[in-house]
Design a protein around this motif. Structure first.
Motif, short mmCIF file in Angstrom:
data_model
loop_
_atom_site.label_atom_id
_atom_site.label_comp_id
_atom_site.label_asym_id
_atom_site.label_seq_id
_atom_site.Cartn_x
_atom_site.Cartn_y
_atom_site.Cartn_z
N MET A 146 0.83 -1.20 0.00
CA MET A 146 0.00 0.00 0.00
C MET A 146 0.87 1.26 0.00
SD MET A 146 -3.03 -1.23 2.58
CE MET A 146 -3.91 0.34 2.61
N GLU A 147 1.93 1.26 0.80
CA GLU A 147 2.82 2.42 0.85
C GLU A 147 3.54 2.62 -0.48
OE1 GLU A 147 5.39 1.89 4.23
OE2 GLU A 147 3.74 2.18 5.66
N ALA A 148 3.98 1.53 -1.10
CA ALA A 148 4.66 1.63 -2.39
C ALA A 148 3.74 2.20 -3.46
CB ALA A 148 5.19 0.26 -2.82
N ILE A 154 -22.31 -3.17 -10.45
CA ILE A 154 -22.21 -2.72 -9.06
C ILE A 154 -22.16 -1.20 -9.03
CG2 ILE A 154 -19.70 -2.92 -9.08
CD1 ILE A 154 -19.85 -3.70 -6.11
N ARG A 155 -22.81 -0.61 -8.05
CA ARG A 155 -22.74 0.84 -7.85
C ARG A 155 -21.68 1.11 -6.79
NH1 ARG A 155 -26.79 3.89 -9.99
NH2 ARG A 155 -28.59 2.75 -10.71
N MET A 156 -20.81 2.08 -7.07
CA MET A 156 -19.73 2.43 -6.14
C MET A 156 -19.70 3.94 -5.99
SD MET A 156 -16.52 0.08 -7.39
CE MET A 156 -15.48 0.66 -6.07
N GLN A 157 -19.22 4.38 -4.85
CA GLN A 157 -18.97 5.80 -4.66
C GLN A 157 -17.90 6.22 -5.67
OE1 GLN A 157 -20.54 7.95 -2.57
NE2 GLN A 157 -21.90 6.24 -2.11
N LEU A 158 -18.05 7.38 -6.27
CA LEU A 158 -17.11 7.85 -7.29
C LEU A 158 -15.70 7.95 -6.74
CD1 LEU A 158 -16.71 8.74 -10.18
CD2 LEU A 158 -17.32 11.06 -9.50
N ASP A 159 -15.53 8.44 -5.51
CA ASP A 159 -14.20 8.54 -4.92
C ASP A 159 -13.56 7.16 -4.76
OD1 ASP A 159 -14.42 11.28 -4.77
OD2 ASP A 159 -14.92 11.32 -2.63
N ASP A 160 -14.35 6.15 -4.38
CA ASP A 160 -13.82 4.80 -4.25
C ASP A 160 -13.39 4.26 -5.61
OD1 ASP A 160 -14.39 4.89 -1.55
OD2 ASP A 160 -16.27 3.80 -1.74
N LEU A 161 -14.21 4.46 -6.63
CA LEU A 161 -13.87 3.98 -7.96
C LEU A 161 -12.61 4.66 -8.48
CD1 LEU A 161 -14.47 2.29 -10.45
CD2 LEU A 161 -16.01 4.12 -11.23
N ASN A 162 -12.52 5.97 -8.29
CA ASN A 162 -11.31 6.68 -8.74
C ASN A 162 -10.08 6.20 -7.99
OD1 ASN A 162 -12.67 8.18 -10.66
ND2 ASN A 162 -13.10 9.86 -9.26
N ILE A 172 -9.61 3.15 -6.69
CA ILE A 172 -9.30 1.82 -7.21
C ILE A 172 -8.61 1.94 -8.57
CG2 ILE A 172 -10.37 -0.22 -8.29
CD1 ILE A 172 -10.21 -0.62 -5.36
N LYS A 173 -9.10 2.82 -9.43
CA LYS A 173 -8.49 3.00 -10.75
C LYS A 173 -7.06 3.49 -10.62
CE LYS A 173 -12.57 3.74 -13.62
NZ LYS A 173 -13.28 4.67 -14.51
N LYS A 174 -6.81 4.40 -9.68
CA LYS A 174 -5.46 4.93 -9.47
C LYS A 174 -4.52 3.83 -8.98
CE LYS A 174 -2.99 8.49 -6.89
NZ LYS A 174 -3.11 9.56 -5.88
N MET A 175 -5.00 3.02 -8.02
CA MET A 175 -4.18 1.93 -7.51
C MET A 175 -3.91 0.88 -8.58
SD MET A 175 -5.86 1.51 -3.73
CE MET A 175 -4.56 0.52 -3.01
N ALA A 176 -4.93 0.56 -9.38
CA ALA A 176 -4.76 -0.43 -10.44
C ALA A 176 -3.77 0.06 -11.49
CB ALA A 176 -6.11 -0.73 -11.09
N LYS A 177 -3.86 1.33 -11.83
CA LYS A 177 -2.92 1.88 -12.82
C LYS A 177 -1.49 1.81 -12.30
CE LYS A 177 -2.01 5.90 -15.68
NZ LYS A 177 -2.41 7.26 -16.05
N GLN A 204 -10.83 -3.51 -13.04
CA GLN A 204 -11.76 -4.61 -12.79
C GLN A 204 -11.03 -5.83 -12.23
OE1 GLN A 204 -11.44 -3.05 -15.79
NE2 GLN A 204 -13.43 -2.70 -16.74
N THR A 205 -9.82 -6.06 -12.71
CA THR A 205 -9.01 -7.17 -12.22
C THR A 205 -8.66 -6.97 -10.75
OG1 THR A 205 -8.10 -7.52 -14.44
CG2 THR A 205 -6.89 -8.51 -12.60
N LEU A 206 -8.33 -5.73 -10.39
CA LEU A 206 -8.01 -5.42 -9.00
C LEU A 206 -9.23 -5.62 -8.11
CD1 LEU A 206 -6.13 -4.46 -6.78
CD2 LEU A 206 -6.66 -2.10 -7.45
N ILE A 207 -10.38 -5.13 -8.54
CA ILE A 207 -11.61 -5.30 -7.75
C ILE A 207 -11.91 -6.79 -7.58
CG2 ILE A 207 -14.12 -4.99 -7.77
CD1 ILE A 207 -13.59 -2.27 -9.19
#
Length: 95
Positions: free
Chosen positions: A19-21, A52-60, A62-67, A74-77
């Motif tokens: 998570m820190e990295a 699935i419905r997600m909070q926009l901040d949560d989705l953003n 997740i997208k940042k972490m996946a990138k 979707q793979t990360l989720i």
């Protein structure tokens, strides 16, 4: 989520370091062949598409972490859900 009953803490030192990295931009993309193998494992057998419905901040987030990890969000989720269902992620109830 301010009113959540769960604490978003890493489950162990390895997850804390990951998570820190990610947060510090110290990760490298996963090689394509490894990513394809992961995707094949996750999508094998009885995969089903869902909505699935997600909070926009949560989705953003997740997208940042996946990138940062070099994988589709979707793979990360899917990986997070799989780890939760198989006991790899355990939420602590806040008291």
């Amino acid at each position: 989520m301010a009113n959540s009953k769960f604490i978003d803490e890493p489950i162990d030192e390895e997850e804390r370091a990951l998570m820190e990295a990610i947060e510090n931009g110290e990760t490298e993309p996963i090689p394509r062949d490894e990513l394809e193998a992961m995707r094949a494992d996750i999508m094998s057998a009885s995969a089903k598409n869902i909505t699935i419905r997600m909070q926009l901040d949560d989705l953003n987030g997740i997208k940042k972490m996946a990138k940062a990890a070099g994988m589709p969000y979707q793979t990360l989720i899917n990986s997070i859900i799989h780890r939760y269902v198989t006991g790899g992620i355990v939420f602590k109830v806040a008291v």
